[in-house]
Structure formats: C-alpha cells, structure tokens
Write a protein that holds these residues in place. Structure first.
Motif, mmCIF file in Angstrom:
data_model
loop_
_atom_site.group_PDB
_atom_site.id
_atom_site.type_symbol
_atom_site.label_atom_id
_atom_site.label_comp_id
_atom_site.label_asym_id
_atom_site.label_seq_id
_atom_site.Cartn_x
_atom_site.Cartn_y
_atom_site.Cartn_z
ATOM 1 N N ARG A 171 -5.601 25.368 -33.847
ATOM 2 C CA ARG A 171 -6.233 24.717 -35.007
ATOM 3 C C ARG A 171 -5.848 23.244 -35.150
ATOM 4 O O ARG A 171 -6.445 22.515 -35.930
ATOM 5 C CB ARG A 171 -5.858 25.435 -36.311
ATOM 6 N N TYR A 172 -4.811 22.798 -34.418
ATOM 7 C CA TYR A 172 -4.295 21.433 -34.569
ATOM 8 C C TYR A 172 -4.148 20.783 -33.198
ATOM 9 O O TYR A 172 -3.775 21.439 -32.232
ATOM 10 C CB TYR A 172 -2.932 21.444 -35.276
ATOM 11 N N TRP A 173 -4.422 19.480 -33.134
ATOM 12 C CA TRP A 173 -4.230 18.736 -31.891
ATOM 13 C C TRP A 173 -3.422 17.494 -32.200
ATOM 14 O O TRP A 173 -3.846 16.657 -33.002
ATOM 15 C CB TRP A 173 -5.567 18.348 -31.265
ATOM 16 N N ALA A 174 -2.274 17.389 -31.565
ATOM 17 C CA ALA A 174 -1.379 16.252 -31.780
ATOM 18 C C ALA A 174 -1.659 15.165 -30.760
ATOM 19 O O ALA A 174 -1.598 15.412 -29.552
ATOM 20 C CB ALA A 174 0.077 16.708 -31.673
ATOM 21 N N GLY A 175 -1.974 13.972 -31.254
ATOM 22 C CA GLY A 175 -2.123 12.823 -30.378
ATOM 23 C C GLY A 175 -0.774 12.464 -29.773
ATOM 24 O O GLY A 175 0.283 12.811 -30.313
ATOM 25 N N GLY B 146 6.085 21.274 -34.920
ATOM 26 C CA GLY B 146 5.402 20.078 -34.458
ATOM 27 C C GLY B 146 6.264 18.926 -33.993
ATOM 28 O O GLY B 146 5.819 18.077 -33.239
ATOM 29 N N GLN B 147 7.504 18.872 -34.429
ATOM 30 C CA GLN B 147 8.354 17.728 -34.094
ATOM 31 C C GLN B 147 8.643 17.637 -32.594
ATOM 32 O O GLN B 147 8.720 16.550 -32.046
ATOM 33 C CB GLN B 147 9.666 17.833 -34.872
ATOM 34 N N ALA B 148 8.765 18.775 -31.937
ATOM 35 C CA ALA B 148 9.096 18.783 -30.509
ATOM 36 C C ALA B 148 7.866 18.632 -29.612
ATOM 37 O O ALA B 148 7.988 18.523 -28.403
ATOM 38 C CB ALA B 148 9.839 20.068 -30.158
ATOM 39 N N ARG B 149 6.674 18.605 -30.189
ATOM 40 C CA ARG B 149 5.447 18.494 -29.407
ATOM 41 C C ARG B 149 5.084 17.023 -29.254
ATOM 42 O O ARG B 149 4.690 16.370 -30.204
ATOM 43 C CB ARG B 149 4.303 19.251 -30.082
ATOM 44 N N ILE B 150 5.196 16.493 -28.062
ATOM 45 C CA ILE B 150 4.892 15.082 -27.818
ATOM 46 C C ILE B 150 3.387 14.841 -27.782
ATOM 47 O O ILE B 150 2.906 13.807 -28.223
ATOM 48 C CB ILE B 150 5.559 14.617 -26.507
ATOM 49 N N TRP B 151 2.629 15.825 -27.284
ATOM 50 C CA TRP B 151 1.174 15.697 -27.183
ATOM 51 C C TRP B 151 0.572 17.089 -27.027
ATOM 52 O O TRP B 151 1.176 17.965 -26.418
ATOM 53 C CB TRP B 151 0.830 14.839 -25.969
ATOM 54 N N GLY B 152 -0.582 17.318 -27.600
ATOM 55 C CA GLY B 152 -1.296 18.569 -27.399
ATOM 56 C C GLY B 152 -1.152 19.530 -28.552
ATOM 57 O O GLY B 152 -1.088 19.128 -29.698
ATOM 58 N N THR B 153 -1.073 20.827 -28.221
ATOM 59 C CA THR B 153 -1.056 21.825 -29.278
ATOM 60 C C THR B 153 -0.237 23.049 -28.908
ATOM 61 O O THR B 153 -0.145 23.414 -27.741
ATOM 62 C CB THR B 153 -2.483 22.268 -29.648
ATOM 63 N N GLY B 154 0.329 23.664 -29.921
ATOM 64 C CA GLY B 154 0.937 24.981 -29.807
ATOM 65 C C GLY B 154 0.150 25.943 -30.686
ATOM 66 O O GLY B 154 0.412 27.123 -30.731
ATOM 67 N N ASN B 155 -0.842 25.402 -31.407
ATOM 68 C CA ASN B 155 -1.695 26.160 -32.323
ATOM 69 C C ASN B 155 -3.104 25.605 -32.150
ATOM 70 O O ASN B 155 -3.333 24.414 -32.373
ATOM 71 C CB ASN B 155 -1.199 25.950 -33.755
#
Length: 115
Positions: free
Chosen positions: A63-67, A52-61
């Motif tokens: 089940r989760y959505w990163a603002g 998750g640290q390298a994900r600025i926005w969105g998802t790689g999974n």
C-alpha cells in the motif's frame, strides 16, 4: 531550502508552485511529479526500525512506496500522501513540518488518518 517559486527543496523532495516532485521514486533515479490538485490527504507518521525507518527505497507493504532516501535511517518522521490510488507515496523530507504545511496549503488536503 527555498528559492523563487519553489517553496521547499532538499536532495529528494521539491515543493514547486504546482506540484510536489519526489526524486529517486522510480528505479533507478526517476522523478515522480504529483500535482497538488491530485493530493487528497496527507499524514505525518513516526517511524521506527520496523515501521519504515530501515527502508531506504521501495516497500515492505504493497500500500506504500518509499522514494529513495539513504538518510532515512537517521530520520524519525515521514509523510504519507493519499492521491486516490491504491499505492500511497511515502516521503521523508529533511523538514517534514515544512513540507506538510506546503502540501496542505497548496492542495487543500486534510489529515489522512486512514492512509
């Protein structure tokens, strides 16, 4: 950081009196408002380059959505919220402990180890 009825505020996260607001949650800049009453669980997680640290926005999974948070690369902790839906919001406030405390207090949420 705090002021008036706002318990916490940074560039992307605001803990208001009745709801958590995540700026930049929806493309391109939409805000997601989550009433505390709809939060069932909260879990603080450690992040790494592949978690998750390298994900600025969105998802790689799915089940989760990163603002949106362009500074996520420099952070080591995030918060996963269980709102009873399939997708769990994932946020990275500047002060995760403060946000976790406020969300738990205002929502009555428990530790969500299964999020």
């Amino acid at each position: 950081m705090s002021g008036g009825s706002v318990g916490y505020r940074d560039r992307w996260i605001e803990c208001g009196p009745d709801a958590l607001r995540i700026r930049g949650y929806y493309f391109p800049w939409g805000t997601k408002t989550i009433p505390y009453a709809s939060i069932r669980g909260v879990r603080r997680v450690r992040m790494g380059p592949l978690t998750g640290q390298a994900r600025i926005w969105g998802t790689g999974n799915v089940r989760y959505w990163a603002g949106l948070d362009p500074k996520r690369l420099s952070k080591t902790q995030g918060i996963v919220l269980d709102t009873g839906k399939y997708v769990h919001p994932f946020i990275t406030p500047d002060d995760p402990a403060a946000v976790e405390d406020i969300v738990r207090e205002r929502s009555g949420a428990v530790d969500d180890g299964a999020a």
